[in-house]
Scaffold this active site. Structure first.
Site, PDB file in Angstrom:
ATOM      1  N   THR A  75      -3.256  -0.169   2.481  1.00 34.69           N
ATOM      2  CA  THR A  75      -2.749   0.901   1.644  1.00 34.69           C
ATOM      3  C   THR A  75      -1.446   1.473   2.211  1.00 34.69           C
ATOM      4  O   THR A  75      -0.515   1.784   1.465  1.00 34.69           O
ATOM      5  CB  THR A  75      -3.809   2.005   1.507  1.00 34.69           C
ATOM      6  OG1 THR A  75      -4.916   1.448   0.789  1.00 34.69           O
ATOM      7  CG2 THR A  75      -3.290   3.194   0.735  1.00 34.69           C
ATOM      8  N   LYS A 130       5.212 -14.808   1.113  1.00 33.06           N
ATOM      9  CA  LYS A 130       5.091 -14.623   2.566  1.00 33.06           C
ATOM     10  C   LYS A 130       3.626 -14.501   2.963  1.00 33.06           C
ATOM     11  O   LYS A 130       2.954 -13.525   2.642  1.00 33.06           O
ATOM     12  CB  LYS A 130       5.818 -13.361   3.039  1.00 33.06           C
ATOM     13  CG  LYS A 130       5.812 -13.282   4.576  1.00 33.06           C
ATOM     14  CD  LYS A 130       6.063 -11.906   5.125  1.00 33.06           C
ATOM     15  CE  LYS A 130       4.817 -11.081   5.330  1.00 33.06           C
ATOM     16  NZ  LYS A 130       3.963 -11.480   6.476  1.00 33.06           N
ATOM     17  N   GLU A 176      -2.701  -4.615  -4.564  1.00 33.96           N
ATOM     18  CA  GLU A 176      -4.148  -4.698  -4.311  1.00 33.96           C
ATOM     19  C   GLU A 176      -4.357  -4.209  -2.894  1.00 33.96           C
ATOM     20  O   GLU A 176      -4.017  -4.897  -1.936  1.00 33.96           O
ATOM     21  CB  GLU A 176      -4.645  -6.146  -4.416  1.00 33.96           C
ATOM     22  CG  GLU A 176      -4.432  -6.797  -5.759  1.00 33.96           C
ATOM     23  CD  GLU A 176      -5.442  -6.360  -6.802  1.00 33.96           C
ATOM     24  OE1 GLU A 176      -6.319  -5.527  -6.467  1.00 33.96           O
ATOM     25  OE2 GLU A 176      -5.344  -6.832  -7.942  1.00 33.96           O
ATOM     26  N   GLU A 200     -11.227   2.906   5.786  1.00 34.66           N
ATOM     27  CA  GLU A 200     -11.583   1.498   5.687  1.00 34.66           C
ATOM     28  C   GLU A 200     -11.584   0.900   7.095  1.00 34.66           C
ATOM     29  O   GLU A 200     -10.585   0.988   7.817  1.00 34.66           O
ATOM     30  CB  GLU A 200     -10.562   0.766   4.812  1.00 34.66           C
ATOM     31  CG  GLU A 200     -10.935  -0.678   4.575  1.00 34.66           C
ATOM     32  CD  GLU A 200      -9.905  -1.409   3.719  1.00 34.66           C
ATOM     33  OE1 GLU A 200      -8.705  -1.147   3.880  1.00 34.66           O
ATOM     34  OE2 GLU A 200     -10.318  -2.250   2.901  1.00 34.66           O
ATOM     35  N   CYS A 246     -11.367  -6.459   1.231  1.00 32.49           N
ATOM     36  CA  CYS A 246     -10.962  -5.159   0.708  1.00 32.49           C
ATOM     37  C   CYS A 246     -12.018  -4.575  -0.216  1.00 32.49           C
ATOM     38  O   CYS A 246     -12.162  -3.374  -0.327  1.00 32.49           O
ATOM     39  CB  CYS A 246      -9.609  -5.255   0.010  1.00 32.49           C
ATOM     40  SG  CYS A 246      -9.517  -6.602  -1.160  1.00 32.49           S
TER      41      CYS A 246
END
Lengths: 319, 478
Positions: free
Chosen positions: B238, B184, B258, B389, B292
């Site tokens: 996350t 996906k 990841e 982040e 990332c």
């Protein structure tokens, strides 16, 4: 526009002794070769077309030190070179003149006459060019000769042997001595022969050494060895003049020499100037190309832009 | 003569890519409509222009795709490795042949500059297929036993920041090891995955081996939860990663994640300053910082802080923001309006908490989603912008005095994906790198990727490794 080493600046102290000079040069930030070359390559991909290209080509022509440094040079050849420097394209008077003609000291008088009244400067390679392997007195005599004959600019080679042996003070003293002989009559270009210095760290140290000693220009190479001007070593020297001005207020010029043959290459160097040192250096007082065959390619590209067609080597003059 | 040295625009031609007005789902080797007929639009972030209408996969479509992958698995896993390698090599070559088309497509759909898609993404995509093609017939020598077996059907969910590259990281090792795939792509960047489906057909890949299901989070959730999926691989936030871990917990599914990062880029006072500046720029402004493993926290030794910041600000002033299809462009568009508002709100929070923002003079285009490159000084570990982040072109600058302090600050994060160390002293680089809790530590460089090098995180940056020999393990029953 300070032109002499006597101009006091905040770094005067570092040349007080052998050890202070060494400590200063070895305290300069290191150079990461991979990163430097990657940056030079990425700047080589900027697109310079149409208006920007026309501007860049004329700018590059005006920055050329049209050079002949052959044992076989004759007064006739030097006169032809002078005429070409003044009027590079006989078919198109809008083409700018080159910055200078660059010859051996014994040809300075001839060159001077050939470009008289045009504003084109005469540069002379002195100091036992290209190896520089002679006593200081001999080198100074060479410089005196060139200046007396009317040279506006002196291109000196450094003693690479002394530099590589770590004898920085000897190199410094020689540059200062030559600087003194040049006085206010001639601007001094200091040639490092980067191909012989072998590491980027050495090139950065040599750049600072030259500037501390009063160079008006720092120059990559003589054009007489295998590796001459490259985008990476020129980028490094541009960083050095930029940082030197930030610290001292003194602006120093940069001259890549040898191996730049095409307009495309020359334009890549201009991009390096623009994005590293900045617009203040985009002028032939502060940036030069030491080249002999580059000019014809620039002229052919210029004709192509003007007419839409490539003309070919017979439509520009041979030297 | 003109007064300024202005570069000419050099836009890559859009005509090399032919985008259809609509695309279906790719199931069992065919493009099909979604079972419930749902569609969504994908837009170009730099212009907000609608590029195409995409079928949106629902639960019934996930069932169909997983069933197709299951049927294909029997044959695909039974092929000799050398036969699977042939297909992978063929895919790699077709990607190389179509790389210009795919690069332009990726730039249109994602907003990142053409020089990145053309010079970084696409060569790496091809390299991953070549690399794992090379492993397909050597699995018994990979160090995972004498006869490692594939897991079965892999359900893979990828993000929008490197759409085709993340696809390659997931699909290449899965196919090389004999698994079949249902993937996906992200809802904002589905196009390159659908073009990849066409590459699979061109390569004659057996039906059902690769299935592509565009859709939103619910599509991904259905795929991850599907009982007939043996392996789940996810790259993304996350928060979503944690949700996936909860879904998969207690099942026999194998999982790799990841997730996010807040990479520290540590610059010591003996660093090669000019190259460090380039590395900092590349670390945080590559792909508009939507990476990332971005080096979003700059840790600079106090003694060179001023010098480095001056150089960095001067360098940022030369960054060129604008049309991502122009090859002179360094900074492209932010991927979506949603992402732009997330960046904006975090930057506002940073300012409110007392950090000082700085941006070069920079004109932003009037349409599309844009954010000027920004750096924050006066940042401490306690600031939100030093912890969360941001996933945008925003750098937080912190300082340190000793190597121990640098390591302590670098590791003081809930993440652990990447870090950078800049120093001319090799022994210092090795000593510091060994203490950093991060999956990748770059020294005197940043954001360099290679298929042979494993990539993955510590702590909330996830687990499992992609790339290299280690990347095979995630798709083998070992």
């Amino acid at each position: 526009m300070p032109t002499t080493a006597s101009a006091a600046h905040p770094l005067t102290d570092v040349t007080a002794s052998d050890s202070t000079l060494r400590r200063f040069l070895h305290g300069l930030p290191g150079v990461d070769a991979v990163g430097l070359e990657a940056r030079a390559a990425s700047l080589g991909t900027r697109s310079i077309k149409t208006t920007a290209k026309a501007y860049a080509i004329d700018l590059a022509i005006s920055m050329v030190d049209l050079t002949t440094l052959e044992g076989a040079d004759t007064p006739g050849k030097v006169r032809a070179l002078g005429a070409k420097a003044v009027r590079p394209d006989p078919t198109d008077r809008t083409a700018p003149a080159t910055a200078a003609v660059c010859v051996y000291p014994d040809m300075v008088a001839v060159a001077k006459e050939a470009v008289a009244g045009s504003g084109v400067k005469v540069a002379s390679v002195a100091t036992a060019f290209p190896a520089g392997r002679a006593a200081l007195e001999v080198k100074l005599a060479d410089v005196r000769d060139a200046v007396a004959a009317g040279a506006d600019e002196v291109d000196m080679v450094i003693d690479r042997g002394a530099f590589l042996a770590g004898n920085y003070m000897k190199v410094y003293d020689e540059i200062v001595a030559v600087r003194e002989v040049c006085g206010t009559a001639a601007r001094l270009k200091v040639i490092f022969e980067t191909g012989e210095l072998s590491t980027y760290d050495n090139i950065r140290r040599a750049s600072w050494l030259g500037m501390l000693a009063g160079a008006d220009f720092i120059k990559t190479s003589t054009g007489k060895v295998a590796v001459n001007a490259t985008p990476a070593n020129t980028l490094l020297m541009l960083e050095a003049v930029r940082d030197f001005r930030a610290q001292t207020g003194i602006q120093v010029g940069v001259k890549p020499a040898g191996g730049i043959r095409t307009s495309k290459d020359a334009i890549k160097f201009l991009v390096l100037v623009n994005e590293t040192a900045g617009e203040d250096w985009l002028d032939n007082h502060w940036f030069r190309f030491g080249a002999s065959s580059l000019l014809n390619d620039l002229l052919m590209q210029r004709q192509k832009l003007a007419t839409g067609r490539y003309s070919g080597p017979d439509y520009v003059t041979v030297d | 003569m003109a007064s300024a040295f202005d570069y000419a625009p050099a836009p890559e031609s859009r005509s090399v890519v032919d985008i259809a007005p609509s695309y279906g789902l790719f199931i069992d080797g065919e493009f099909v409509e979604a079972a419930d007929g749902k569609v969504f639009k994908t837009v170009s972030p730099s212009t907000e222009e609608v590029l195409s209408e995409i079928a949106q996969a629902g639960e019934a479509d996930v069932d169909r795709a997983v069933a197709a992958a299951r049927r294909a698995f029997a044959k695909w896993s039974a092929l000799p490795g050398s036969e699977r390698a042939k297909y992978l090599f063929r895919i790699a070559r077709i990607i190389q042949e179509r790389s210009r088309e795919l690069a332009v497509l990726e730039t249109l759909d994602n907003g990142k500059p053409i020089k990145e898609t053309r010079d970084a993404d696409l060569p790496l995509v091809a390299a991953h297929f070549f690399y794992y093609a090379g492993w397909a017939d050597k699995l018994e020598h990979a160090g995972f036993g004498s006869a490692p077996k594939p897991l079965g059907v892999a359900g893979q969910v990828i993000p929008w920041n490197f759409p085709l590259l993340m696809l390659a990281w997931k699909i290449a090792p899965a196919l090389a090891t004999g698994n079949t795939v249902v993937l996906k792509p992200a809802e904002t960047t589905p196009l390159s995955a659908l073009f990849f489906a066409d590459v699979c057909r061109q390569a004659g890949l057996p039906k059902g081996v690769v299935n592509i299901l565009p859709g939103y989070g619910d599509t991904g959730a259905a795929l991850v939860a599907h009982p007939d999926v043996n392996k789940v691989a996810f790259t993304g936030s996350t928060a979503v990663g944690k949700e996936i871990a909860r879904t998969v917990a207690g099942t026999r599914k194998k999982l790799t994640l990841e997730l996010g990062g807040k990479g520290a880029n540590i610059v010591f006072d003996d660093a090669p300053i000019d190259q460090a500046v380039e590395g900092i720029v590349n670390g945080i402004f590559f792909n508009q910082g939507q990476v990332c493993c971005a080096g979003s926290r700059l840790l600079v030794q106090e003694s060179i802080q001023d010098e480095l910041l001056d150089s960095l600000k001067r360098r940022l002033s030369t960054l060129r923001l604008g049309d991502p299809l122009d090859k002179n462009t360094d900074i492209g568009a932010i991927n979506s309006a949603e992402q732009l508002s997330r960046i904006t709100s975090l930057v506002e929070k940073g300012t409110a908490e007392g950090a000082e923002p700085w941006s070069p003079e920079c004109e932003l285009p009037s349409s599309g989603y844009w954010f000027a490159p920004t750096l924050f000084t006066n940042v401490t570990q306690a600031h939100t912008i030093a912890r969360d982040e941001i996933f945008g072109p925003v750098l937080s600058v912190l300082t340190f005095r000793t190597p121990d302090e640098a390591v302590a600050k670098a590791n003081n994060t809930q993440y652990g994906l990447s870090a950078g160390v800049w120093s001319e002293k090799g022994s210092r680089i090795l000593a510091v790198a060994g203490k950093l809790r991060a999956g990748v530590v770059w020294s005197n460089t940043f954001n360099k990727f290679d298929p042979t090098s494993p990539f993955g995180g510590y702590k909330e940056s996830g687990f499992g490794r992609e790339g290299g020999r280690h990347g095979l393990e995630a798709y083998l029953d070992v």
